[in-house]
Motif scaffolding. Structure first.
Motif, PDB file in Angstrom:
ATOM      1  N   LEU A 137      88.082 -41.947  35.587  1.00  0.00           N
ATOM      2  CA  LEU A 137      88.349 -43.510  36.707  1.00  0.00           C
ATOM      3  C   LEU A 137      87.361 -44.502  36.572  1.00  0.00           C
ATOM      4  O   LEU A 137      88.144 -45.990  35.729  1.00  0.00           O
ATOM      5  CB  LEU A 137      89.308 -43.356  37.715  1.00  0.00           C
ATOM      6  CG  LEU A 137      89.887 -42.338  37.639  1.00  0.00           C
ATOM      7  CD1 LEU A 137      91.019 -41.551  39.356  1.00  0.00           C
ATOM      8  CD2 LEU A 137      91.319 -42.442  37.132  1.00  0.00           C
ATOM      9  N   ASP A 138      86.548 -44.303  36.785  1.00  0.00           N
ATOM     10  CA  ASP A 138      85.298 -45.246  37.424  1.00  0.00           C
ATOM     11  C   ASP A 138      84.783 -45.827  36.056  1.00  0.00           C
ATOM     12  O   ASP A 138      83.708 -45.898  35.271  1.00  0.00           O
ATOM     13  CB  ASP A 138      84.457 -44.854  38.319  1.00  0.00           C
ATOM     14  CG  ASP A 138      84.132 -45.706  38.865  1.00  0.00           C
ATOM     15  OD1 ASP A 138      83.800 -46.467  38.648  1.00  0.00           O
ATOM     16  OD2 ASP A 138      82.282 -45.232  40.022  1.00  0.00           O
ATOM     17  N   LEU A 160      89.359 -48.116  42.659  1.00  0.00           N
ATOM     18  CA  LEU A 160      89.706 -47.182  43.019  1.00  0.00           C
ATOM     19  C   LEU A 160      90.109 -46.829  44.409  1.00  0.00           C
ATOM     20  O   LEU A 160      91.035 -46.032  44.109  1.00  0.00           O
ATOM     21  CB  LEU A 160      88.188 -46.208  42.631  1.00  0.00           C
ATOM     22  CG  LEU A 160      87.714 -45.635  41.486  1.00  0.00           C
ATOM     23  CD1 LEU A 160      86.441 -45.451  41.373  1.00  0.00           C
ATOM     24  CD2 LEU A 160      88.608 -45.788  41.010  1.00  0.00           C
ATOM     25  N   GLU A 180      92.799 -37.015  41.989  1.00  0.00           N
ATOM     26  CA  GLU A 180      91.894 -36.934  40.205  1.00  0.00           C
ATOM     27  C   GLU A 180      91.009 -37.418  40.208  1.00  0.00           C
ATOM     28  O   GLU A 180      90.686 -37.901  40.845  1.00  0.00           O
ATOM     29  CB  GLU A 180      93.160 -37.984  39.026  1.00  0.00           C
ATOM     30  CG  GLU A 180      94.625 -37.600  38.899  1.00  0.00           C
ATOM     31  CD  GLU A 180      95.240 -38.165  38.518  1.00  0.00           C
ATOM     32  OE1 GLU A 180      95.077 -37.961  37.024  1.00  0.00           O
ATOM     33  OE2 GLU A 180      96.146 -39.249  38.163  1.00  0.00           O
ATOM     34  N   VAL A 202      96.097 -40.356  43.245  1.00  0.00           N
ATOM     35  CA  VAL A 202      95.358 -40.682  42.377  1.00  0.00           C
ATOM     36  C   VAL A 202      94.089 -40.685  42.918  1.00  0.00           C
ATOM     37  O   VAL A 202      93.116 -40.332  42.282  1.00  0.00           O
ATOM     38  CB  VAL A 202      95.307 -42.188  40.650  1.00  0.00           C
ATOM     39  CG1 VAL A 202      94.835 -42.224  40.066  1.00  0.00           C
ATOM     40  CG2 VAL A 202      96.590 -41.991  40.187  1.00  0.00           C
ATOM     41  N   LEU A 223      91.730 -35.862  34.281  1.00  0.00           N
ATOM     42  CA  LEU A 223      93.204 -37.168  34.669  1.00  0.00           C
ATOM     43  C   LEU A 223      93.753 -36.314  34.373  1.00  0.00           C
ATOM     44  O   LEU A 223      94.297 -36.027  32.434  1.00  0.00           O
ATOM     45  CB  LEU A 223      92.236 -37.687  33.583  1.00  0.00           C
ATOM     46  CG  LEU A 223      93.086 -39.315  33.972  1.00  0.00           C
ATOM     47  CD1 LEU A 223      93.503 -40.154  35.260  1.00  0.00           C
ATOM     48  CD2 LEU A 223      93.461 -40.452  32.925  1.00  0.00           C
ATOM     49  N   PRO A 249      87.147 -44.102  31.461  1.00  0.00           N
ATOM     50  CA  PRO A 249      87.461 -44.885  32.519  1.00  0.00           C
ATOM     51  C   PRO A 249      87.467 -45.718  32.711  1.00  0.00           C
ATOM     52  O   PRO A 249      86.405 -46.217  31.886  1.00  0.00           O
ATOM     53  CB  PRO A 249      85.984 -44.319  33.294  1.00  0.00           C
ATOM     54  CG  PRO A 249      86.076 -43.311  32.272  1.00  0.00           C
ATOM     55  CD  PRO A 249      85.630 -43.361  31.191  1.00  0.00           C
ATOM     56  N   ILE A 296      88.925 -48.594  35.805  1.00  0.00           N
ATOM     57  CA  ILE A 296      88.894 -49.197  36.394  1.00  0.00           C
ATOM     58  C   ILE A 296      87.716 -49.638  37.778  1.00  0.00           C
ATOM     59  O   ILE A 296      87.011 -49.137  37.782  1.00  0.00           O
ATOM     60  CB  ILE A 296      89.893 -47.689  37.667  1.00  0.00           C
ATOM     61  CG1 ILE A 296      90.891 -47.589  36.686  1.00  0.00           C
ATOM     62  CG2 ILE A 296      90.091 -48.806  39.260  1.00  0.00           C
ATOM     63  CD1 ILE A 296      92.036 -46.907  37.065  1.00  0.00           C
TER      64      ILE A 296
END
Ligand code: GLN
Length: 309
Positions: free
Chosen positions: A239-240, A223, A234, A230, A105, A216, A218
């Motif tokens: 993120l997840d 997503l 990324e 992103v 990231l 992460p 999000i």
């Protein structure tokens, strides 16, 4: 020293290229400032030279990559929406220039503040168990990615040993390189694994003075709505955060107390809207005190800070 075999371009050629590249950026709604930022990171040019076009008459401008590659990379920026930091291979973050690749990231400006919040906590006189100094001993950065948080903490807390954990081997490789290049190789120990897993020797010892994480967060369903830079480039693993975005944060809040010393700090990054749920998780866990939420410069509630009671 530049040798004739090193990549270079004439000022005139670069000037012409920059005109076209700017036009392409404008047409594609890519901020034109990014073009100049990329040029600064691949050449010896400075902002003033770019602003005044004073480089135009130079016979040779050395580049750190072939000019053809630069051209191709700007196309990737425009057409494929590749983040400019991945093209440059670096991003500025606090005082550092951090190496980044699509395996990590890109550290965000808002995350820089985590370091100041952690530092302030160590200096606070109203924190619980003030007789335990927080500016020494062991700290952890969980999900270190490029190593940004661990490096930032190492810089402001010179007597602390950092334990930086990352599940992705590719990211860990970058983090290690960043630490070595920036001279923090001996201050940060790196571990490959998931959250607390590689720190199990510390479990139950209540030894860590601080745990900081930008996990992460999000929600999975969101997503796809992120900017293409992103969403398409990324690492999703960074993120997840699961169905409600809080999977990792729940785990961190539940597990941190067996690692933290009394008075130890837990600092977590989050996204807009998560503060009430995270405050409740911290309260319900029962081992935390002085729970506080901090907003970033955009006014978004961004960090939850608490101490082990
Ligand atoms: N702040 C990142 C973003 O805006 C998300 C990072 C994370 O999930 N920790 O995309």
């Amino acid at each position: 020293m530049t040798r004739s075999s090193d990549p270079a371009v004439s000022g005139l050629e670069l000037w012409q290229w920059r005109q076209e590249a700017r036009a392409a950026a404008l047409a594609a709604n890519v901020p034109v400032e990014e073009l100049d930022w990329l040029l600064l990171s691949v050449s010896d040019l400075d902002k003033l030279a770019l602003r005044l076009d004073s480089y135009k008459g130079r016979l040779q401008i050395p580049l750190n990559r072939p000019f053809a590659q630069l051209t191709q990379q700007w196309q990737q920026r425009i057409q494929d929406r590749v983040p400019v930091q991945y093209l440059a291979g670096v991003t500025p973050w606090r005082n550092f220039s951090l190496g980044v690749s699509p395996g990590v990231l890109i550290p965000r400006p808002e995350t820089e503040w985590a370091i100041d919040l952690a530092l302030k906590a160590t200096q606070s006189e109203s924190r619980p168990h003030p007789q335990t100094p927080l500016n020494q001993g062991d700290w952890a950065d969980l999900g270190t990615g490029s190593g940004a948080i661990a490096l930032g903490l190492a810089e402001v807390l010179p007597n602390v040993t950092l334990h930086a954990v990352e599940r992705s081997e590719a990211a860990l490789e970058i983090a290690r390189e960043n630490a070595l290049n920036l001279g923090y190789g001996d201050r940060i120990q790196f571990y490959c694994g998931s959250w607390f897993e590689p720190l199990h020797p510390f479990q139950g010892l209540n030894q860590l003075r601080g745990i900081v994480s930008n996990p992460p967060y999000i929600p999975t369903a969101m997503l796809g709505e992120l900017e293409p830079e992103v969403a398409n480039h990324e690492p999703a693993i960074a993120l997840d955060g699961g169905p409600d975005g809080l999977d990792c944060i729940r785990h961190l809040i539940a597990t941190a107390p067996t690692y933290l010393c009394p008075g130890g700090l837990l600092l977590l990054e989050m996204m807009a809207g998560q503060a009430p749920a995270i405050t409740e998780l911290l309260q319900d866990q029962g081992s935390y005190t002085q729970i506080e939420i901090f907003s970033d410069l955009a006014g978004i509630e961004r960090f939850a800070r608490a101490y082990r009671s």
